[in-house]
Design a protein around this motif. Structure first.
Motif, PDB file in Angstrom:
ATOM      1  N   CYS A 236     -13.395  40.761  42.397  1.00 38.40           N
ATOM      2  CA  CYS A 236     -13.953  40.961  43.660  1.00 38.40           C
ATOM      3  C   CYS A 236     -14.128  39.511  44.126  1.00 38.40           C
ATOM      4  N   GLY A 241     -16.751  32.295  46.437  1.00 37.81           N
ATOM      5  CA  GLY A 241     -18.014  31.756  46.151  1.00 37.81           C
ATOM      6  C   GLY A 241     -17.696  31.268  44.829  1.00 37.81           C
ATOM      7  N   LYS A 242     -17.747  32.259  43.903  1.00 40.53           N
ATOM      8  CA  LYS A 242     -17.584  32.046  42.350  1.00 40.53           C
ATOM      9  C   LYS A 242     -16.278  31.623  41.687  1.00 40.53           C
ATOM     10  N   ASP A 260      -8.906  40.758  45.996  1.00 40.35           N
ATOM     11  CA  ASP A 260      -9.879  41.505  46.740  1.00 40.35           C
ATOM     12  C   ASP A 260      -9.065  42.559  47.405  1.00 40.35           C
ATOM     13  N   ASP A 304     -17.566  40.968  40.303  1.00 37.88           N
ATOM     14  CA  ASP A 304     -18.770  40.710  41.058  1.00 37.88           C
ATOM     15  C   ASP A 304     -18.868  41.644  42.140  1.00 37.88           C
ATOM     16  N   TYR A 342     -11.136  47.651  36.250  1.00 34.80           N
ATOM     17  CA  TYR A 342     -10.828  46.237  35.863  1.00 34.80           C
ATOM     18  C   TYR A 342     -11.242  45.799  34.325  1.00 34.80           C
TER      19      TYR A 342
END
Ligand SMILES: C[S@@+](CC[C@H](N)C(=O)[O-])C[C@H]1O[C@@H](n2cnc3c(N)ncnc32)[C@H](O)[C@@H]1O
Length: 408
Positions: A236, A241-242, A260, A304, A342
């Protein structure tokens, strides 16, 4: 403080756009700030911070002003007047006719006794918070979430080390401080638009809250480059960001597949990756065929998950007014599905991290417990979990690290 008419007009205008047209505060503010090139940094800060306050305390202020949506210029001004009176700011008579100061203060004292008004939340959300966290914790969390967020940067260690970046930012006029326990973080001493800095344009840092900065290290665990490269799935990934933090911690080596369901987010992720000099990222839209082919092939998988966003109300106070019980119910179902789907990507001996920016147990530890008891979750063990409360000063967050049991 003296109020300037064009700044108050901008706030009133923004208030109507956010509340009447359902637009997000950050987007409205971004556009408003472009309206007048003569506005300096203090003017911009006044517009942005006042609007955020009006969104944060919308229920309290509108109740005191006895105004309701849809808001007119006049009724928005009356809501603004409540904000100003409660801050002890003198209102010019020519602009705000006959503001009932004493009545405003009296109503404030009365309504402040009720949490749902004092902290400004809808009744359904207040009841849910109490049911999930208990009166005391929910009250403390809500209060903490109504404070202004700190501005935290994450150093892009692919390009620079923390001390050198700190010195470069200081030269550009941005003073920062170190945060204990966060090796890649710098916090601004004073709020400022760091996106305008040369350092940002050169990809030397990203904005990322400390809580969010804990996710990538948790996923990588005790891994170090001498153990060989990793294959990581960020399921996700959003705008990354991550993903970017993972890329930096992996030293640009190995491979990160960032996925995504929204192509625009992945396009933004690719732009950011380029600015960051992160070349081990493959951005791809989620595709059932790919997921099937890649089953059991990833060393690390990050989920996430999309969530209520209740842990990041400091940054997105609109969430309080946009969230609905129906959406929450749907998002919990999605979270459970994403875990089931996932987690299949993790290979034997591999790790999975499930994270949310929510403080609700029903989106966090209860999801993980439910997953561990399910068919797909049977091969996993919970290694550690962290419930980060907003009262600690940063975003409310949850993250759990799970490992595939080696005996299977
Ligand atoms: C919390 S956000 C991710 C934030 C991002 N990881 C970051 O650090 O910037 C959750 C993301 O999940 C995505 N999403 C929603 N449903 C999804 C699904 N079924 N599969 C994969 N991603 C999904 C959303 O588009 C959103 O970008």
């Amino acid at each position: 403080m003296r109020l300037h008419r064009n700044l108050v007009d901008a706030v009133v205008d923004g208030f109507m756009q956010i509340n009447n047209d359902g637009l997000y505060a950050d987007k409205v503010i971004e556009r408003l700030l472009k309206r007048d090139k003569r506005w300096g940094s203090k003017d911009r800060a006044f517009i942005a911070e006042t609007l955020y306050e009006l969104v944060r305390y919308k229920r309290l202020y509108t109740e005191i002003a006895q105004e309701k949506a849809p808001f007119t210029v006049q009724s928005s001004r009356r809501v603004f007047a409540v904000w100003a009176v409660l801050r002890g700011i003198t209102l010019p008579e020519w602009y705000f006719e006959g503001t009932p100061e004493r009545r405003i203060k009296g109503r404030f004292d009365e309504l402040s006794r009720v949490r749902a008004f004092r902290e400004s939340v809808p009744d359904w959300l207040d009841a849910l918070g109490v049911a999930e966290l208990g009166e005391e914790t929910w009250g403390e969390e809500l209060h903490a979430l109504n404070q202004q967020a700190a501005v935290v940067l994450r150093v892009n260690t692919l390009k620079i080390d923390r001390e050198t970046l700190r010195a470069q930012l200081a030269k550009e006029g941005y003073e920062t401080e170190l945060l204990e326990g966060y090796p890649d973080a710098l916090q601004l001493k004073k709020r400022a638009n760091v996106f305008l800095s040369e350092a940002f344009k050169q990809g030397l840092f990203e904005l990322q809250d400390t809580s969010s900065q804990r996710v990538a290290p948790l996923l990588l665990g005790a891994w170090n480059p001498s153990q060989g490269s990793l294959k990581v799935a960020d399921c996700c990934a959003g705008a990354g960001g991550k993903t970017l933090h993972l890329a930096a911690l992996m030293g640009g080596k190995g491979k990160i597949v960032a996925m995504d369901i929204y192509p625009q987010k992945l396009e933004e992720l690719s732009r950011r990756a380029k600015r960051n000099g992160a070349y081990n990222i493959e951005a791809r839209l989620i595709e059932a065929k790919y997921l099937k082919r890649q089953r059991g092939t990833f060393d690390r998988v990050l989920i996430d998950a999309p969530c209520s966003g209740l842990g990041v109300l400091r940054r997105n106070p609109d969430t309080k007014w946009k969230l609905t019980p129906e959406f929450l119910q749907e998002i919990r179902q999605t979270q459970a599905q994403l875990l089931a789907q996932y987690s299949l990507l993790v290979k034997e001996g591999g790790n999975l991290v499930y994270a949310t920016c929510s403080i609700l147990p029903s989106e966090n530890e209860q999801q993980v417990q439910h997953f561990l008891a399910s068919e797909a979750g049977k091969r996993f063990t919970l290694v550690e979990q962290h419930k980060i409360s907003a009262t600690q000063g940063y975003d409310g967050f949850y993250m759990a690290a799970l490992r595939v049991n080696s005996e299977q």
